[in-house]
Motif scaffolding. Structure first.
Motif, PDB file in Angstrom:
ATOM      1  N   ASN A 439       0.800  -1.229   0.000  1.00  0.00           N
ATOM      2  CA  ASN A 439       0.000   0.000   0.000  1.00  0.00           C
ATOM      3  C   ASN A 439       0.831   1.276   0.000  1.00  0.00           C
ATOM      4  OD1 ASN A 439      -2.600  -1.322   0.117  1.00  0.00           O
ATOM      5  ND2 ASN A 439      -2.114  -1.849   2.250  1.00  0.00           N
ATOM      6  N   THR A 441       2.692   4.599  -1.149  1.00  0.00           N
ATOM      7  CA  THR A 441       2.474   5.592  -2.202  1.00  0.00           C
ATOM      8  C   THR A 441       3.769   6.317  -2.576  1.00  0.00           C
ATOM      9  OG1 THR A 441       1.875   7.256  -0.547  1.00  0.00           O
ATOM     10  CG2 THR A 441       0.087   5.961  -1.515  1.00  0.00           C
ATOM     11  N   ALA A 473      -3.216  -2.833 -11.326  1.00  0.00           N
ATOM     12  CA  ALA A 473      -3.439  -3.237  -9.934  1.00  0.00           C
ATOM     13  C   ALA A 473      -4.122  -4.590  -9.822  1.00  0.00           C
ATOM     14  CB  ALA A 473      -4.262  -2.174  -9.213  1.00  0.00           C
ATOM     15  N   ASP A 474      -4.945  -4.953 -10.813  1.00  0.00           N
ATOM     16  CA  ASP A 474      -5.666  -6.220 -10.709  1.00  0.00           C
ATOM     17  C   ASP A 474      -4.839  -7.424 -11.130  1.00  0.00           C
ATOM     18  OD1 ASP A 474      -5.487  -5.617 -13.360  1.00  0.00           O
ATOM     19  OD2 ASP A 474      -7.638  -5.739 -13.795  1.00  0.00           O
ATOM     20  N   SER A 478       1.628  -7.819  -9.881  1.00  0.00           N
ATOM     21  CA  SER A 478       2.011  -6.411  -9.792  1.00  0.00           C
ATOM     22  C   SER A 478       2.675  -6.111  -8.451  1.00  0.00           C
ATOM     23  CB  SER A 478       0.787  -5.513  -9.976  1.00  0.00           C
ATOM     24  OG  SER A 478      -0.120  -5.678  -8.892  1.00  0.00           O
ATOM     25  N   CYS A 480       3.401  -2.974  -5.694  1.00  0.00           N
ATOM     26  CA  CYS A 480       3.082  -1.625  -5.203  1.00  0.00           C
ATOM     27  C   CYS A 480       2.108  -0.896  -6.127  1.00  0.00           C
ATOM     28  CB  CYS A 480       4.355  -0.801  -5.031  1.00  0.00           C
ATOM     29  SG  CYS A 480       5.638  -1.590  -4.052  1.00  0.00           S
ATOM     30  N   PRO A 481       0.916  -1.406  -6.302  1.00  0.00           N
ATOM     31  CA  PRO A 481      -0.025  -0.795  -7.250  1.00  0.00           C
ATOM     32  C   PRO A 481      -0.467   0.614  -6.880  1.00  0.00           C
ATOM     33  CG  PRO A 481      -1.123  -2.473  -5.916  1.00  0.00           C
ATOM     34  CD  PRO A 481       0.338  -2.590  -5.632  1.00  0.00           C
ATOM     35  N   LYS A 482      -0.330   1.011  -5.612  1.00  0.00           N
ATOM     36  CA  LYS A 482      -0.748   2.346  -5.190  1.00  0.00           C
ATOM     37  C   LYS A 482       0.392   3.366  -5.241  1.00  0.00           C
ATOM     38  CE  LYS A 482      -4.382   0.609  -2.109  1.00  0.00           C
ATOM     39  NZ  LYS A 482      -4.932   0.642  -0.732  1.00  0.00           N
ATOM     40  N   ARG A 517       2.350   3.386 -16.206  1.00  0.00           N
ATOM     41  CA  ARG A 517       1.789   3.995 -14.997  1.00  0.00           C
ATOM     42  C   ARG A 517       1.116   5.326 -15.304  1.00  0.00           C
ATOM     43  NH1 ARG A 517       2.392   0.941 -10.011  1.00  0.00           N
ATOM     44  NH2 ARG A 517       1.873   2.939  -9.067  1.00  0.00           N
ATOM     45  N   ALA A 522      -1.556   6.429 -12.719  1.00  0.00           N
ATOM     46  CA  ALA A 522      -1.143   5.785 -11.466  1.00  0.00           C
ATOM     47  C   ALA A 522       0.231   6.239 -11.003  1.00  0.00           C
ATOM     48  CB  ALA A 522      -1.156   4.261 -11.640  1.00  0.00           C
TER      49      ALA A 522
END
Length: 596
Positions: A439, A441, A473-474, A478, A480-482, A517, A522
Motif C-alpha cells: 500500500n 504511495t 493493480a488487478d 504487480s 506496489c499498485p498504489k 503507470r 497511477a
C-alpha cells in the motif's frame, strides 16, 4: 578655395608610386612635399576647430537631455505602484524573502533577507525593522562577539516566538589545555575576552527564554558547562518546541580519549541542563553524533513526541526508549548492530507513525554478515507499530555485501505509505521488500549495486522490477499498485569496475514502466539521480520520456550526477543544522546535469 573630399585621396598625389615604400626623397622632392602639405595642414586645423565647436554643442545638448531625463524620472518614481502598497502588505512580501525550510534560520548577511532589505531604501528599512517576523529567527556562527547586534536583532521580533541557532566555540581560537576540567585552565579561560562574549550570549538565552520555540546548539563542552552554571535551576523554556544539540569538534561523550570521571560529569551535566521538565512543550528532540543522549530509563517527565538521535546507540537503548515512551510518534535514531545478541521483548508503539533507522553495520571481531542481517530481521520482528506510515532504513558508509532477503519479515507493514531503502540488497531481496509493502504511495530507493566477490556485477533494480511495477493493480504479479512517487539514486555505476560486464535495467524498460503507470493515471512523479552517462544511456527513449512530461503531466526529473566536491565553506550559513537522515537529495543538485 575649398577642395572636394576626393582631393585628399592619396591615389591623386604626385607621390602615389612611392607612398608606402622605402623610397628616400631627394632635396627637390622634399621641397615639393613641403609645398604640397601646406593646404591640407590648414584644412586639418579648420576641421579640428569645427569638430570642437560641434562637440561643445553636442555636450550641451547631452547635458540638457540628461537634465530632462532626471526631471522626468524623479517625478515618474512618485507614480510607481510599489509606493501605493501599504506597509503591512510590503512586510508580507518581505516575509517571503526569508530562508526556506531547508535553512529555517535567518543569518547576519547583507546579501540575504532580512538585512539585505534594509539596504534598499529608507522606507523599506523602516518597514523591515517594524516587521517583527523578519527578526524572529537567527543563526550565529563562529566566535560569539557582537552580542549587541544579536540582542537588537531579537528585540525587533517584539513578542513573537523566536528560533535561535548557535554554532561555534568560545575557545576555538585559544591555545588552552584540552582537559577543561583542570582548575588552572578554567581560571585562564574565564579571563579571556571569549569567555565574556560567551557569557553575553548565555544572558541572551536567559533573557528570551520564554519566547524561544526552536533552539539549535552546536557548542564545545566548555560552553555547555558554562550554560549549565549560568542558568538558574528555576530557568525554563516554556515555549520550546524543538531542541537540537551538537558537539563542536571536541572530544565529547563516548569519546575514547575521555577518562571515566569526565564522562560521568558531562553526562550528569546534560541530564540537569536539558531535563525535559524545563521544556514542558517540547515536541522535537535531536541529539547528533558526539553529543549527550537522554536518560530514557530514569526520566520521570513527559518526553517529546518527535525524537532524533544520530549517534549510534546500542539496541538496548532503542528498547528503553520505546518501552518508556509509548506516546512517541516520530523516531529517527542511529543504532549499533555490531554488538552482541541480547534478549529483547516485544515492543509495541501504538502511536508511532514515522521511523527512520541509521544502522552501524561494519562487522568487527570476526562477526558474520549473515548473523548481522539476522539480528536486524529479529529486531524488526519484535516491533509492533500498527500506525506506522513511514519507514526508512539506511546503513553506515561501509559498503557491505547485500542481504538476500527482506529484513522486514515478521513485521506488519500493510498500513505503510512511505518506504526508504538505503542499504545493499540483492534483486530478489528488493522484490521481497516491495511485496511486503503493498500500500505504499512513496518509494525512496538507493541502488548501491549487487556485490559479489568484492566487485559490483549488476544493479539491484532490474527490468523485471520495472515490468512488475508497471502492471495494473488487478494483476496478481504487480508490485506496489498504489505507488505515486518514486525517487531513486543510482550509485551502482560508481562501484562497477567493468562497465561492459555490468548488468542493469534498460532505458526501454524504464520508459515502458513510466508510460504504463502514467497512461493509467497511477504515477505523479519520478526523480532519478544516476552516476551513469545518463544522456547517452537514455538517448533512444528521450522522445518518449519528454512526451510523458510535457503531454501527460508527469513530474519527471532525470539528473546525471557527478562525484561530489568536498569544499569547505566559510559562510554565514556554516553550521546550520538539518534534520537527521532526511530523504532529501538536495545536496546532489549542486553536482548534477539535468537531462529532463
Amino acid at each position: 578655395m575649398k577642395r572636394s573630399l576626393h582631393t585628399w585621396d592619396t591615389s591623386s598625389s604626385p607621390f602615389t608610386s612611392v607612398i608606402g615604400t622605402n623610397h628616400v626623397p631627394s632635396s627637390a622632392e622634399l621641397d615639393q612635399l613641403k609645398d604640397l602639405l601646406v593646404e591640407p595642414q590648414h584644412e586639418l586645423k579648420r576641421l579640428q576647430s569645427e569638430i570642437c565647436r560641434l562637440q561643445s554643442l553636442l555636450d550641451a545638448l547631452l547635458s540638457e537631455k540628461n537634465g530632462v531625463e532626471t526631471y522626468i524620472e524623479a517625478h515618474r518614481t512618485l507614480m510607481s505602484p510599489i509606493r501605493r502598497i501599504p506597509s503591512e502588505t510590503l512586510g508580507e512580501i518581505f516575509m517571503h524573502c526569508l530562508p526556506s525550510d531547508t535553512h529555517p534560520f535567518a543569518v547576519r548577511d547583507l546579501k540575504q533577507a532580512p538585512l539585505h532589505i534594509t539596504t534598499i531604501c529608507r522606507h523599506w528599512r523602516c518597514v523591515a525593522i517594524d516587521t517583527p517576523i523578519l527578526w524572529s529567527s537567527l543563526h550565529r556562527r563562529g566566535g560569539f562577539s557582537r552580542t549587541t547586534g544579536v540582542n537588537l536583532w531579537l528585540e525587533r521580533s517584539a513578542t513573537l516566538p523566536i528560533s535561535v541557532s548557535l554554532h561555534g566555540s568560545s575557545r576555538s581560537n585559544e591555545n588552552l589545555p584540552s582537559d577543561f576540567t583542570d582548575g588552572v585552565a578554567e581560571t585562564t579561560y574565564r579571563q579571556l575576552p571569549a569567555f565574556k562574549n560567551m557569557m553575553s550570549f548565555m544572558q541572551l538565552l536567559q533573557r528570551f527564554n520564554n519566547r524561544i520555540i526552536c533552539l539549535h546548539l552546536c557548542l564545545s563542552p566548555e560552553d555547555f558547562r558554562m550554560l549549565h552554571s549560568f542558568l538558574q535551576p528555576s530557568t525554563s523554556f516554556p515555549a520550546l518546541i524543538s531542541l537540537r544539540l551538537d558537539n563542536y569538534g571536541h572530544p565529547f561523550l563516548g569519546h575514547p580519549d575521555m577518562i571515566p570521571g569526565q564522562l560521568l560529569r558531562l553526562h550528569k551535566l546534560f541530564l540537569e541542563l536539558f531535563e525535559v521538565s524545563r521544556m514542558p512543550a517540547l515536541q522535537n528532540l535531536e541529539f547528533s553524533q558526539g553529543s549527550a543522549w537522554p536518560d530514557a530509563e530514569n526520566s520521570t517527565h513527559g518526553w517529546p513526541i518527535d525524537m532524533s538521535i544520530s549517534q549510534y546507540m546500542p539496541l538496548s537503548f532503542l528498547y528503553s526508549i520505546v518501552m518508556q515512551h509509548q506516546l512517541l510518534q516520530s523516531l529517527r535514531i542511529g543504532l549499533d548492530f555490531t554488538s552482541e545478541d541480547i534478549a529483547l521483548p516485544m515492543a509495541t508503539l501504538t502511536n508511532l507513525t514515522s521511523l527512520s533507522l541509521h544502522l552501524q553495520t561494519e562487522p568487527s571481531h570476526g562477526q558474520d554478515l549473515t548473523q548481522m542481517y539476522n539480528r536486524m530481521s529479529a529486531v524488526f520482528s519484535l516491533m509492533n507499530s500498527p500506525s506506522l506510515k513511514s519507514l526508512s532504513v539506511r546503513f553506515g558508509d561501509t559498503i557491505m555485501s547485500p542481504t538476500t532477503q527482506s529484513p522486514f519479515h515478521g513485521m506488519s507493514l500493510n498500513n505503510l505509505e512511505t518506504l526508504g531503502l538505503h542499504f545493499p540488497l540483492t534483486p530478489g531481496a528488493l522484490t521481497d521488500c516491495l511485496l511486503s509493502v503493498p500500500n505504499i504511495t512513496s518509494l525512496y530507493f538507493a541502488d548501491f549495486g549487487n556485490w559479489g566477490d568484492h566487485r559490483c556485477t549488476n544493479s539491484i533494480l532490474q527490468d523485471t522490477h520495472l515490468s512488475r511495477l508497471g502492471l495494473p493493480a488487478d494483476n496478481p504479479s504487480s508490485l506496489c499498485p498504489k505507488l505515486r512517487r518514486i525517487r531513486m539514486v543510482d550509485y551502482a555505476p560508481l562501484a562497477s569496475r567493468s562497465p561492459a560486464d555490468f548488468e542493469s535495467w534498460s532505458s526501454i524498460a524504464l520508459a515502458d514502466f513510466l508510460e504504463a503507470r502514467v497512461r493509467s493515471k497511477a504515477l505523479d512523479s519520478f526523480d532519478l539521480f544516476s552516476y551513469r552517462p545518463l544522456r547517452s544511456f537514455l538517448e533512444p527513449q528521450l522522445g518518449r520520456l519528454v512526451q510523458l512530461k510535457v503531454e501527460w503531466g508527469l513530474k519527471l526529473h532525470l539528473h546525471e550526477a557527478h562525484r561530489p566536491s568536498r569544499s569547505v565553506d566559510d559562510l554565514p550559513t556554516t553550521g546550520l543544522l538539518h534534520a537527521a537522515y532526511s530523504n532529501s537529495v538536495h545536496s546532489l543538485h549542486r553536482d548534477t546535469d539535468t537531462i529532463i
